[in-house]
Design an enzyme around this catalytic site. Structure first.
Site, short mmCIF file in Angstrom:
data_model
loop_
_atom_site.label_atom_id
_atom_site.label_comp_id
_atom_site.label_asym_id
_atom_site.label_seq_id
_atom_site.Cartn_x
_atom_site.Cartn_y
_atom_site.Cartn_z
N HIS A 30 0.85 -1.19 0.00
CA HIS A 30 0.00 0.00 0.00
C HIS A 30 0.88 1.23 0.00
O HIS A 30 1.96 1.22 0.59
CB HIS A 30 -0.91 0.01 1.24
CG HIS A 30 -2.06 0.96 1.10
ND1 HIS A 30 -1.97 2.27 1.47
CD2 HIS A 30 -3.30 0.78 0.60
CE1 HIS A 30 -3.14 2.87 1.22
NE2 HIS A 30 -3.96 1.98 0.68
N GLU B 268 -7.86 -5.14 -0.29
CA GLU B 268 -8.39 -5.88 -1.43
C GLU B 268 -8.36 -7.39 -1.20
O GLU B 268 -9.14 -8.13 -1.79
CB GLU B 268 -7.58 -5.56 -2.70
CG GLU B 268 -7.53 -4.09 -3.04
CD GLU B 268 -8.85 -3.54 -3.56
OE1 GLU B 268 -9.91 -4.09 -3.20
OE2 GLU B 268 -8.81 -2.57 -4.33
N1 ACO Z 1 4.05 -7.56 -4.54
C1 ACO Z 1 5.38 -7.58 -4.73
N2 ACO Z 1 6.17 -6.48 -4.61
C2 ACO Z 1 5.57 -5.34 -4.27
C3 ACO Z 1 4.18 -5.25 -4.05
C4 ACO Z 1 3.41 -6.42 -4.19
N3 ACO Z 1 2.10 -6.43 -4.00
N4 ACO Z 1 3.86 -3.98 -3.74
C5 ACO Z 1 5.00 -3.28 -3.77
N5 ACO Z 1 6.03 -4.10 -4.10
C6 ACO Z 1 7.42 -3.73 -4.21
C7 ACO Z 1 7.69 -3.05 -5.55
O1 ACO Z 1 8.01 -3.97 -6.56
C8 ACO Z 1 8.84 -2.15 -5.20
O2 ACO Z 1 10.02 -2.91 -5.16
P1 ACO Z 1 11.38 -2.35 -5.82
O3 ACO Z 1 11.66 -1.07 -5.07
O4 ACO Z 1 12.33 -3.44 -5.58
O5 ACO Z 1 11.04 -2.10 -7.26
C9 ACO Z 1 8.55 -1.74 -3.76
O6 ACO Z 1 7.72 -2.77 -3.22
C10 ACO Z 1 7.82 -0.43 -3.67
O7 ACO Z 1 6.83 -0.38 -4.65
P2 ACO Z 1 6.07 0.93 -5.02
O8 ACO Z 1 5.54 0.78 -6.39
O9 ACO Z 1 6.88 2.14 -4.69
O10 ACO Z 1 4.90 0.93 -4.03
P3 ACO Z 1 3.69 1.86 -4.17
O11 ACO Z 1 3.50 2.47 -2.86
O12 ACO Z 1 3.76 2.78 -5.30
O13 ACO Z 1 2.57 0.80 -4.55
C11 ACO Z 1 0.66 -0.49 -4.67
C12 ACO Z 1 1.45 0.56 -3.87
C13 ACO Z 1 0.39 0.04 -6.08
C14 ACO Z 1 -0.65 -0.75 -3.94
C15 ACO Z 1 1.52 -1.79 -4.75
O14 ACO Z 1 1.79 -2.27 -3.44
C16 ACO Z 1 0.86 -2.89 -5.58
O15 ACO Z 1 1.00 -2.88 -6.80
N6 ACO Z 1 0.13 -3.84 -4.93
C17 ACO Z 1 -0.56 -4.88 -5.65
C18 ACO Z 1 -1.90 -4.34 -6.18
C19 ACO Z 1 -2.90 -4.09 -5.08
O16 ACO Z 1 -3.07 -4.90 -4.18
N7 ACO Z 1 -3.62 -2.94 -5.21
C20 ACO Z 1 -4.65 -2.53 -4.25
C21 ACO Z 1 -4.15 -1.44 -3.35
S1 ACO Z 1 -5.33 -1.03 -2.10
C22 ACO Z 1 -6.35 0.13 -2.81
O17 ACO Z 1 -6.00 0.87 -3.67
C23 ACO Z 1 -7.74 0.18 -2.39
#
Ligand code: ACO
Length: 363
Positions: free
Chosen positions: A247, A306
């Site tokens: 998140h 989610e």
């Molecule tokens: N699985 C694996 N790795 C992850 C995940 C995940 N679910 N989420 C973040 N990471 C990793 C990224 O790959 C990144 O790694 P890196 O730095 O080695 O490249 C690091 O964690 C940080 O990622 P960011 O993209 O900066 O995290 P951000 O805060 O932008 O993303 C998000 C948040 C989009 C929710 C992300 O966690 C994700 O894609 N999750 C999966 C989709 C999801 O569950 N979405 C629902 C969110 S809840 C809502 O909106 C109601």
């Protein structure tokens, strides 16, 4: 540009909700989510969020009556769902029907917008299956009526309580992408319908409200509890993200995940869920948390809303392709409250960009 996700930018002042990502706490108008979800219905949280945002105050009883009438009114638009509209994914078809509603800033517009997704989504889902839409019953609560319009029969007490818990839990959540979209549109004074349409468009992306359907796809692909660890490791090796984890704001467990996990319990206790699915989900959750800790030691990644949304909406028999639409049913009240707050107190939102393109050639 370091914060091209605007993470450190304060873009609004709000009295609606506060997300504390370090403590894992969500407060909606001064009430913590754990307390709210244990006793409030959708109508209660709507009254709470809209208090002072519309020209006249409403009690929960008034809102229940007027919302029931609004559901009956918007149902007349369902006949305009033609073949092209029904070929769209449910959330897009629902958005297209909402786009036919008049714009405005008044209570009638707000009630119509609260009613519209609740009526249009079940109707679209039935029409897409070749079934006749079920007309709303204005005397029911919003949650009971949604389930009745979906299935054609009256829901159980536990099902209504579970849907209320879901709609309350996701009613508002700070300045997330869809709420920001709603406020940006509201800042131009375009009207509430326009704000809600912009917000639905932002919500449907897989990085925001589009994740719970893929959570079930992931559970299906994992298949068995024993396969969880290996499947998740392969997914991460392929560079995929695990749906339902991570998140932008929470650095600990998303409090909404636990609210929904708790809301599932009465359904589990009364045998109204697929227990194998729940056990598999628990195994996947444990395996995912362990592997994310191992692979991303510098980035605290925990379960988000989610993950349990997927299990709860599946238990209530919403098809997975409709999950984003159900999210919109609950979040519309937050979008409307934010749009009104912006319209009443804010200014035109107009940030600046830094030009990094080519400069004109010198003559
Ligand atoms: N699985 C694996 N790795 C992850 C995940 C995940 N679910 N989420 C973040 N990471 C990793 C990224 O790959 C990144 O790694 P890196 O730095 O080695 O490249 C690091 O964690 C940080 O990622 P960011 O993209 O900066 O995290 P951000 O805060 O932008 O993303 C998000 C948040 C989009 C929710 C992300 O966690 C994700 O894609 N999750 C999966 C989709 C999801 O569950 N979405 C629902 C969110 S809840 C809502 O909106 C109601």
């Amino acid at each position: 540009m370091k914060n091209n996700g605007l993470e450190d930018v304060i873009a609004a002042e709000t009295r609606l909700s506060d997300v504390d990502g370090e403590a894992g706490r969500l407060v909606i108008r001064g009430v913590s989510l754990d307390l709210l979800v244990s006793h409030a219905t959708f109508e209660d949280v709507a009254v709470l969020l809209l208090d002072g945002m519309l020209e006249q105050p409403l009690s929960a009883t008034d809102l229940k009556t007027r919302l029931g009438e609004a559901r009956a009114e918007v149902f007349s638009h369902v006949v305009s769902a033609d073949e092209a509209l029904l070929n769209l994914p449910p959330v897009d078809a629902m958005r297209a029907l909402i786009a036919r509603l008049p714009d405005g800033e008044d209570l009638e517009t707000a009630l119509r917008l609260l009613a519209a997704p609740a009526v249009f989504l079940p109707a679209v889902l039935r029409l897409q299956k070749g079934e006749t839409p079920v007309a709303p019953k204005p005397s029911l609560s919003q949650s009971a009526d949604i389930l009745a319009m979906l299935s054609g029969s009256l829901p159980t007490r536990e099902q209504v309580a579970a849907l209320d818990a879901y709609l309350v839990t996701i009613s508002d959540h700070g300045l997330n992408a869809s709420t920001f979209a709603s406020r940006v549109v509201a800042s131009t004074k375009a009207g509430l319908t326009s704000s809600v349409l912009a917000a639905i468009s932002a919500l449907k992306g897989p990085l925001h409200g589009g994740a719970p359907g893929p959570v079930l796809d992931m559970l299906d692909a994992v298949g068995t509890q024993e396969n969880a660890k290996a499947w998740l490791a392969d997914a991460l090796d392929r560079g995929e993200r695990l749906m339902g984890f991570g998140h932008r704001i929470y650095r600990v467990r998303d409090p909404r995940a636990d609210a929904l996990k708790h809301a599932l319990e009465p359904l589990v206790a009364t045998g109204q869920v697929d227990l194998d699915r729940i056990r598999l989900a628990e195994a996947v959750e444990q395996a995912a948390l362990a592997i994310l800790r191992e692979r991303k030691p510098d980035r605290p990644l925990d379960v988000n809303v989610e993950f349990y949304t997927a299990l709860l909406l599946d238990a209530l028999k919403f098809p997975r392709e409709a999950f984003t639409g159900v999210f919109a049913i609950g979040r519309t009240v937050g979008w409307i409250a934010h749009a009104r707050e912006q319209a009443l107190e804010g200014r035109l939102i107009r940030p600046r960009s830094v030009y990094v393109g080519p400069l004109p050639q010198a003559a």
